[in-house]
Design a protein around this motif. Sequence first.
Motif, PDB file in Angstrom:
ATOM      1  N   ARG A   1       0.804  -1.213   0.000  1.00 31.70           N
ATOM      2  CA  ARG A   1       0.000   0.000   0.000  1.00 31.70           C
ATOM      3  C   ARG A   1       0.843   1.272   0.000  1.00 31.70           C
ATOM      4  NH1 ARG A   1      -4.843  -0.773  -2.087  1.00 31.70           N
ATOM      5  NH2 ARG A   1      -6.132  -2.259  -0.929  1.00 31.70           N
ATOM      6  N   ALA A   2       0.243   2.372  -0.424  1.00 28.99           N
ATOM      7  CA  ALA A   2       0.926   3.666  -0.409  1.00 28.99           C
ATOM      8  C   ALA A   2       1.218   4.075   1.035  1.00 28.99           C
ATOM      9  CB  ALA A   2       0.074   4.722  -1.101  1.00 28.99           C
ATOM     10  N   ILE A   3       2.352   4.706   1.250  1.00 29.84           N
ATOM     11  CA  ILE A   3       2.767   5.148   2.578  1.00 29.84           C
ATOM     12  C   ILE A   3       2.641   6.668   2.655  1.00 29.84           C
ATOM     13  CG2 ILE A   3       4.712   5.300   4.182  1.00 29.84           C
ATOM     14  CD1 ILE A   3       5.720   2.659   3.043  1.00 29.84           C
ATOM     15  N   ASP A   4       2.068   7.136   3.755  1.00 26.06           N
ATOM     16  CA  ASP A   4       1.924   8.569   3.984  1.00 26.06           C
ATOM     17  C   ASP A   4       3.224   9.086   4.596  1.00 26.06           C
ATOM     18  OD1 ASP A   4       1.309  11.141   4.743  1.00 26.06           O
ATOM     19  OD2 ASP A   4      -0.603  10.636   5.691  1.00 26.06           O
ATOM     20  N   PHE A   5       4.128   9.534   3.740  1.00 25.22           N
ATOM     21  CA  PHE A   5       5.435   9.986   4.225  1.00 25.22           C
ATOM     22  C   PHE A   5       5.337  11.264   5.044  1.00 25.22           C
ATOM     23  CE2 PHE A   5       6.613   7.650   0.222  1.00 25.22           C
ATOM     24  CZ  PHE A   5       7.140   6.544   0.878  1.00 25.22           C
ATOM     25  N   SER A   6       4.344  12.106   4.763  1.00 26.11           N
ATOM     26  CA  SER A   6       4.190  13.336   5.547  1.00 26.11           C
ATOM     27  C   SER A   6       3.842  13.006   6.998  1.00 26.11           C
ATOM     28  CB  SER A   6       3.122  14.236   4.921  1.00 26.11           C
ATOM     29  OG  SER A   6       1.840  13.624   4.973  1.00 26.11           O
ATOM     30  N   ALA A   7       3.077  11.932   7.215  1.00 25.75           N
ATOM     31  CA  ALA A   7       2.750  11.527   8.583  1.00 25.75           C
ATOM     32  C   ALA A   7       4.000  11.033   9.309  1.00 25.75           C
ATOM     33  CB  ALA A   7       1.680  10.431   8.565  1.00 25.75           C
ATOM     34  N   PHE A   8       4.834  10.295   8.621  1.00 27.05           N
ATOM     35  CA  PHE A   8       6.098   9.856   9.221  1.00 27.05           C
ATOM     36  C   PHE A   8       6.989  11.057   9.535  1.00 27.05           C
ATOM     37  CE2 PHE A   8       4.996   5.564   7.926  1.00 27.05           C
ATOM     38  CZ  PHE A   8       5.660   4.773   8.858  1.00 27.05           C
ATOM     39  N   ARG A   9       6.988  12.051   8.644  1.00 25.10           N
ATOM     40  CA  ARG A   9       7.793  13.253   8.891  1.00 25.10           C
ATOM     41  C   ARG A   9       7.330  13.954  10.167  1.00 25.10           C
ATOM     42  NH1 ARG A   9      12.495  14.564   7.925  1.00 25.10           N
ATOM     43  NH2 ARG A   9      12.384  14.684  10.179  1.00 25.10           N
ATOM     44  N   ALA A  10       6.030  14.043  10.321  1.00 25.70           N
ATOM     45  CA  ALA A  10       5.496  14.716  11.503  1.00 25.70           C
ATOM     46  C   ALA A  10       5.890  13.979  12.777  1.00 25.70           C
ATOM     47  CB  ALA A  10       3.973  14.820  11.395  1.00 25.70           C
ATOM     48  N   ILE A  11       5.818  12.653  12.755  1.00 29.52           N
ATOM     49  CA  ILE A  11       6.199  11.875  13.934  1.00 29.52           C
ATOM     50  C   ILE A  11       7.689  12.024  14.213  1.00 29.52           C
ATOM     51  CG2 ILE A  11       6.366   9.542  14.870  1.00 29.52           C
ATOM     52  CD1 ILE A  11       3.838   8.875  13.186  1.00 29.52           C
ATOM     53  N   ALA A  12       8.502  11.969  13.170  1.00 28.96           N
ATOM     54  CA  ALA A  12       9.947  12.136  13.353  1.00 28.96           C
ATOM     55  C   ALA A  12      10.265  13.494  13.968  1.00 28.96           C
ATOM     56  CB  ALA A  12      10.661  11.969  12.016  1.00 28.96           C
ATOM     57  N   ASP A  13       9.568  14.533  13.522  1.00 28.34           N
ATOM     58  CA  ASP A  13       9.805  15.860  14.073  1.00 28.34           C
ATOM     59  C   ASP A  13       9.393  15.940  15.541  1.00 28.34           C
ATOM     60  OD1 ASP A  13      10.837  16.771  11.691  1.00 28.34           O
ATOM     61  OD2 ASP A  13       8.965  17.714  11.023  1.00 28.34           O
ATOM     62  N   GLU A  14       8.338  15.231  15.899  1.00 26.43           N
ATOM     63  CA  GLU A  14       7.870  15.261  17.285  1.00 26.43           C
ATOM     64  C   GLU A  14       8.920  14.724  18.257  1.00 26.43           C
ATOM     65  OE1 GLU A  14       4.190  13.137  17.479  1.00 26.43           O
ATOM     66  OE2 GLU A  14       3.216  14.434  15.991  1.00 26.43           O
ATOM     67  N   VAL A  15       9.729  13.765  17.799  1.00 26.15           N
ATOM     68  CA  VAL A  15      10.699  13.130  18.703  1.00 26.15           C
ATOM     69  C   VAL A  15      12.144  13.450  18.330  1.00 26.15           C
ATOM     70  CG1 VAL A  15       9.115  11.264  19.289  1.00 26.15           C
ATOM     71  CG2 VAL A  15      10.697  10.962  17.361  1.00 26.15           C
ATOM     72  N   GLY A  16      12.345  14.322  17.355  1.00 25.78           N
ATOM     73  CA  GLY A  16      13.693  14.725  16.962  1.00 25.78           C
ATOM     74  C   GLY A  16      14.487  13.626  16.292  1.00 25.78           C
ATOM     75  N   ALA A  17      13.827  12.827  15.434  1.00 20.59           N
ATOM     76  CA  ALA A  17      14.481  11.699  14.764  1.00 20.59           C
ATOM     77  C   ALA A  17      14.740  12.007  13.303  1.00 20.59           C
ATOM     78  CB  ALA A  17      13.607  10.449  14.874  1.00 20.59           C
ATOM     79  N   TRP A  18      15.805  11.365  12.764  1.00 24.63           N
ATOM     80  CA  TRP A  18      15.976  11.347  11.317  1.00 24.63           C
ATOM     81  C   TRP A  18      14.855  10.499  10.711  1.00 24.63           C
ATOM     82  CZ3 TRP A  18      19.714  14.570  10.001  1.00 24.63           C
ATOM     83  CH2 TRP A  18      20.880  14.685  10.760  1.00 24.63           C
ATOM     84  N   LEU A  19      14.444  10.835   9.490  1.00 23.58           N
ATOM     85  CA  LEU A  19      13.509   9.987   8.749  1.00 23.58           C
ATOM     86  C   LEU A  19      14.221   9.442   7.518  1.00 23.58           C
ATOM     87  CD1 LEU A  19      10.768   8.714   8.166  1.00 23.58           C
ATOM     88  CD2 LEU A  19      10.098  10.848   6.998  1.00 23.58           C
TER      89      LEU A  19
END
Length: 421
Positions: free
Chosen positions: A184-202
């Motif tokens: 299935r298609a992956i929502d990369f913007s949602a992953f970006r938002a989560i990464a930003d919340e915890v200060g992680a590289w994506l």
Amino acid sequence: MYAPPNGFFHDGLDGDPELASAIRGEWARQRDGVELIASENLVSRLVLEAQGSVLTNKTVEGAAYARYYGGAEFADRIEALAVERAKRLFGCGFANVQPHSGSNANAGVFLGLLALGDVILAMDTAAGGHISHGHPATLTGRDYRIVRYGVSRETETIDRDEVRDLAHAHRPKMIVAGGSAYPRAIDFSAFRAIADEVGAWLLVDMAHVAGLAATGHYPDPLPHADVVTTTTYKSLRGARGGLVLWNDEALSSRIDAGIFPGVQGSVMLHAVAGKAACLGEALKPEFADYNAAVLANARALGETLQKEGLRLVSGGTDCGLMLVDLSGTTTGDVAAKALEAAGLAVNKNLIPFDPRPPEAPSGLRLSSNAGTARGFGEVEFRTIGGLIATVVRAPSDQRALAAARDAVSDLCARFPIYPRP
């Protein structure tokens, strides 16, 4: 004084009959069978010739125009061409074309951006993730602390709430999106938002969808990810190897050092030439047409399997690959063996929450990539879907297998590939 043996610079495969027999056997297998394995594709004659060229003889280390070896004028031109084409195709600022594989690309990025023991949040292989994202049997699984997310039991798609909860609970230094068997298609913007919340590289590994993403047929990860990795075969229809892509110049020295000398040494220039060839092909309008056909053919295959009573994991596909649930019919290992006897090459695969072991799982992974490259259309893929259903329903029926094999041979004869090597 040493003299090369007669024919050293002129004789081809016929100089080694035993090897020639095996290579020509593989050519005949590809000629007469349907390739449905998602990690494979059929390359052009151009890619074959570039990768089998005199670049096999040349060794270089380091970046183009900054080598540790002499005699690199043309090697530099070829690698620079591959880099420039990768940047144009994916619309990014920087590219490293040296990784020998997608696994090396991932390992190099991990080494360049992380410290040993850092936490990585990645998709579980049991849910469709790739082993290079931290499977316990790999170096990445040993050297980093891996936290795994999966998919929802109800939808068999990524549960973003679970990803967010795990990210906040474990504070990973890197989040990995993308997998090996996720249709299935992956929502990369949602992953970006989560990464930003915890200060992680994506990091996005788009190995199975790179061609689709490059041509607008799948979400583009580059606007959202810090780093993107991919292979150059699969949906890019090219040489076997890997790429790393990114936009932040501040990451360049770390990523490049993670690849060389971090996880590998000399550049495989013949593979880089093959990458340059396939990236050049991917920049042509025909490649967008190819990827549109990959999607149409995958959907035709999936619809046929569903009409034949087989279940697709998550109910369908948004890319060229799909997972077929054989529960109640047979097992993936039995089905794969029977399908190979019928001339249909597939791979057994776990399905989400599979009660069976990886050696004898409940599913099959299929792809339309190679068949589309060969010229198959929706009609041919619907025929293939019917053949698959017939075989998996009766994998020990020798008459059915023979009939399917004849149908596959007839189909392949209408879509020839390369001449005999």
